[in-house]
Design an enzyme around this catalytic site. Structure first.
Site, PDB file in Angstrom:
ATOM      1  N   ARG A  90       0.956  -1.098   0.045  1.00 32.02           N
ATOM      2  CA  ARG A  90      -0.093   0.052   0.047  1.00 32.02           C
ATOM      3  C   ARG A  90       0.984   1.267  -0.018  1.00 32.02           C
ATOM      4  O   ARG A  90       1.975   1.176   0.411  1.00 32.02           O
ATOM      5  CB  ARG A  90      -0.845   0.063   1.355  1.00 32.02           C
ATOM      6  CG  ARG A  90      -1.925  -1.049   1.140  1.00 32.02           C
ATOM      7  CD  ARG A  90      -3.103  -0.518   0.156  1.00 32.02           C
ATOM      8  NE  ARG A  90      -4.391  -1.275  -0.059  1.00 32.02           N
ATOM      9  CZ  ARG A  90      -4.607  -2.176  -0.923  1.00 32.02           C
ATOM     10  NH1 ARG A  90      -3.513  -2.611  -1.987  1.00 32.02           N
ATOM     11  NH2 ARG A  90      -5.647  -2.791  -1.039  1.00 32.02           N
ATOM     12  N   HIS A 141      -1.734   0.432 -10.033  1.00 31.34           N
ATOM     13  CA  HIS A 141      -2.269  -0.476  -9.165  1.00 31.34           C
ATOM     14  C   HIS A 141      -2.713  -1.667 -10.037  1.00 31.34           C
ATOM     15  O   HIS A 141      -4.097  -2.085  -9.862  1.00 31.34           O
ATOM     16  CB  HIS A 141      -3.400   0.127  -8.359  1.00 31.34           C
ATOM     17  CG  HIS A 141      -3.659  -0.455  -7.117  1.00 31.34           C
ATOM     18  ND1 HIS A 141      -4.040  -0.057  -5.854  1.00 31.34           N
ATOM     19  CD2 HIS A 141      -3.729  -2.089  -6.956  1.00 31.34           C
ATOM     20  CE1 HIS A 141      -4.323  -0.663  -4.850  1.00 31.34           C
ATOM     21  NE2 HIS A 141      -4.296  -2.260  -5.459  1.00 31.34           N
TER      22      HIS A 141
HETATM   23  P1  NAP Z   1      -1.980 -11.202   4.746  1.00 28.61           P
HETATM   24  O1  NAP Z   1      -1.850 -12.494   4.409  1.00 28.61           O
HETATM   25  O2  NAP Z   1      -2.575 -10.621   5.971  1.00 28.61           O
HETATM   26  O3  NAP Z   1      -0.172 -11.060   5.384  1.00 28.61           O
HETATM   27  C1  NAP Z   1       0.399  -9.573   5.811  1.00 28.61           C
HETATM   28  C2  NAP Z   1       1.581  -9.973   5.996  1.00 28.61           C
HETATM   29  O4  NAP Z   1       2.144  -8.794   6.890  1.00 28.61           O
HETATM   30  C3  NAP Z   1       1.733 -11.070   7.303  1.00 28.61           C
HETATM   31  O5  NAP Z   1       3.066 -11.785   7.002  1.00 28.61           O
HETATM   32  C4  NAP Z   1       1.861 -10.032   8.548  1.00 28.61           C
HETATM   33  O6  NAP Z   1       2.848 -10.954   9.511  1.00 28.61           O
HETATM   34  C5  NAP Z   1       2.830  -9.246   7.971  1.00 28.61           C
HETATM   35  N1  NAP Z   1       2.844  -7.914   8.758  1.00 28.61           N
HETATM   36  C6  NAP Z   1       1.475  -7.384   9.152  1.00 28.61           C
HETATM   37  N2  NAP Z   1       1.824  -6.146   9.995  1.00 28.61           N
HETATM   38  C7  NAP Z   1       3.091  -6.260  10.266  1.00 28.61           C
HETATM   39  C8  NAP Z   1       4.273  -5.549  10.966  1.00 28.61           C
HETATM   40  N3  NAP Z   1       3.612  -4.496  11.692  1.00 28.61           N
HETATM   41  N4  NAP Z   1       5.361  -6.087  11.103  1.00 28.61           N
HETATM   42  C9  NAP Z   1       5.839  -7.084  10.142  1.00 28.61           C
HETATM   43  N5  NAP Z   1       4.928  -7.773   9.559  1.00 28.61           N
HETATM   44  C10 NAP Z   1       3.792  -7.292   9.497  1.00 28.61           C
HETATM   45  O7  NAP Z   1      -2.130 -10.167   3.480  1.00 28.61           O
HETATM   46  P2  NAP Z   1      -1.837 -10.785   2.091  1.00 28.61           P
HETATM   47  O8  NAP Z   1      -3.046 -11.409   1.428  1.00 28.61           O
HETATM   48  O9  NAP Z   1      -0.409 -11.203   1.744  1.00 28.61           O
HETATM   49  O10 NAP Z   1      -1.691  -9.106   1.552  1.00 28.61           O
HETATM   50  C11 NAP Z   1      -0.874  -8.159   1.709  1.00 28.61           C
HETATM   51  C12 NAP Z   1      -1.298  -6.788   1.098  1.00 28.61           C
HETATM   52  O11 NAP Z   1      -1.056  -6.708  -0.094  1.00 28.61           O
HETATM   53  C13 NAP Z   1      -2.767  -6.512   1.469  1.00 28.61           C
HETATM   54  O12 NAP Z   1      -2.972  -5.957   2.646  1.00 28.61           O
HETATM   55  C14 NAP Z   1      -3.119  -5.289   0.374  1.00 28.61           C
HETATM   56  O13 NAP Z   1      -2.726  -4.234   0.935  1.00 28.61           O
HETATM   57  C15 NAP Z   1      -1.871  -5.740  -0.758  1.00 28.61           C
HETATM   58  N6  NAP Z   1      -2.386  -5.846  -2.085  1.00 28.61           N
HETATM   59  C16 NAP Z   1      -2.016  -5.400  -3.210  1.00 28.61           C
HETATM   60  C17 NAP Z   1      -2.463  -5.534  -4.380  1.00 28.61           C
HETATM   61  C18 NAP Z   1      -2.106  -4.695  -5.503  1.00 28.61           C
HETATM   62  O14 NAP Z   1      -2.488  -5.260  -6.621  1.00 28.61           O
HETATM   63  N7  NAP Z   1      -0.937  -3.941  -5.432  1.00 28.61           N
HETATM   64  C19 NAP Z   1      -3.287  -6.667  -4.516  1.00 28.61           C
HETATM   65  C20 NAP Z   1      -3.802  -7.272  -3.191  1.00 28.61           C
HETATM   66  C21 NAP Z   1      -3.275  -7.156  -2.016  1.00 28.61           C
HETATM   67  P3  NAP Z   1       2.007 -12.201  10.187  1.00 28.61           P
HETATM   68  O15 NAP Z   1       2.383 -13.311   9.123  1.00 28.61           O
HETATM   69  O16 NAP Z   1       3.195 -12.388  11.491  1.00 28.61           O
HETATM   70  O17 NAP Z   1       0.543 -11.996  10.431  1.00 28.61           O
END
Ligand code: NAP
Length: 314
Positions: free
Chosen positions: A229, A277
């Site tokens: 993000r 995006h």
């Molecule tokens: P997710 O499964 O919730 O994974 C988030 C990861 O970030 C987890 O490993 C989490 O740690 C880690 N994390 C969260 N807060 C943290 C912190 N303060 N310090 C260190 N690590 C932290 O999410 P996801 O499905 O992989 O998606 C990730 C993000 O990608 C979404 O939230 C969205 O913003 C973005 N996204 C972008 C697009 C695009 O087209 N650009 C598309 C989809 C999503 P833990 O494993 O310990 O919980």
């Protein structure tokens, strides 16, 4: 009476109609309707809703809502505006999305690994100058965020010969990926990384994480890919790091304001590759199947899928 399930959205009408039509096909026993088609009485009947970047005021009118299913993976908007309300928030986790994201991470990692920005610039100056070749195994790629998208991306990079490390809030164990947690590890990791990939969700803890301090710690000439993000990166600090050569190139897909305002200096910066995006778009076909399956399970068994942790914000 058929269970009433509203689709609450701020999409254009054609897109919203496509979601509703697909959900109606997959959930023939449900009454799928646009929020705008609900009477006040109908709003009070709703226990589950499907949402796409909803207007929080509309969601708040569903006074008996038990849970909602987002068709997007990121939930920061709902966390900011709806987390205080008592219903559960379920986000999209879709293997198709993870596959698309891992493809984007691989594509843009290869772009940086094989010096494409530099060759593009050389071409614009009619310069014929081979750069030295570096093996993939000698490129250290660090992924911030080892969730659904980060893990898939990490493994895809490993499959392509890169040296991969990852960082998350809680410690992970992933074959062939060196995993870390904690602030000290982050400092050490970014000091060694050739390419840093951000796949963190936007939360109070990750907002502004990549600012001056962060960029001062990165290895000189490292590159950044931001597919998480926009507000995780402080743009002015990134621009300074790019101007000083601390960061060699940034591939940016997400921004604090989207579309990125035309006056942003990021548009014309020679060391920035800008994407609108697009790294992992939601697929209506696959996401609808997942949403429909989760709603069917809820309606037949009363089970709500794992929901967002409102205290952590993701
Ligand atoms: P997710 O499964 O919730 O994974 C988030 C990861 O970030 C987890 O490993 C989490 O740690 C880690 N994390 C969260 N807060 C943290 C912190 N303060 N310090 C260190 N690590 C932290 O999410 P996801 O499905 O992989 O998606 C990730 C993000 O990608 C979404 O939230 C969205 O913003 C973005 N996204 C972008 C697009 C695009 O087209 N650009 C598309 C989809 C999503 P833990 O494993 O310990 O919980």
């Amino acid at each position: 009476m058929r269970p009433l399930i509203p689709f609450v959205h701020q999409l254009d009408n054609a897109e919203a109609d496509q979601w509703c039509a697909t959900l109606r096909e997959l959930l023939p026993s449900c009454d799928i309707r646009l929020f705008s088609q609900l009477s006040d009485e109908a709003k009070a009947q709703v226990s589950v809703a499907v949402v796409a970047n909803p207007d929080p005021d509309e969601v708040a009118q569903l006074s008996n809502l038990i849970w909602l299913h987002s068709v997007w993976a990121g939930v920061e908007g709902m966390m900011a505006n709806l987390a205080h309300l008592p219903f559960d928030i379920v986000r999209l986790t879709d293997p198709h999305l993870a596959q698309a994201m891992s493809e984007a991470v691989l594509a843009w990692s290869l772009y940086l690994h094989r010096d494409m920005p530099r060759y593009r610039q050389q071409q614009s100056l009619n310069v014929w100058r081979p750069q030295s070749y570096i093996d993939a195994c000698d490129r250290h790629i660090v992924i911030l965020g080892l969730g659904v998208l980060g893990q898939k991306s990490a493994l895809r990079l490993v499959d392509n010969g890169f040296r991969v490390s990852g960082w998350s809030r809680t410690l992970k164990r992933i074959d062939s990926v060196a995993c870390y947690m904690g602030e000290q590890s982050l400092c050490e990791l970014v000091a060694q990384a050739d390419i840093i990939v951000n796949l963190l969700p936007l939360t109070p803890a990750t907002k502004g994480l990549m600012g001056r301090d962060f960029f001062n710690r990165v290895k000189i000439g490292a590159a950044l890919i931001n597919f998480g993000r926009g507000p995780t990166v402080i743009d002015d600090d990134l621009l300074q790091a790019l101007d000083e050569g601390q960061v060699s190139h940034a591939v940016l897909d997400v921004f604090a304001q989207e579309p990125l305002p035309t006056q942003s200096p990021l548009w014309g910066h020679p060391a920035v590759t800008l994407l609108p995006h697009i790294s992992a778009p939601t697929s209506v076909a696959t996401a609808s199947r997942i949403v429909a399956a989760n709603i069917s399970t809820y309606l037949t068994q009363g089970t709500i899928p794992p929901s967002v942790d409102k205290t952590q914000g993701y």
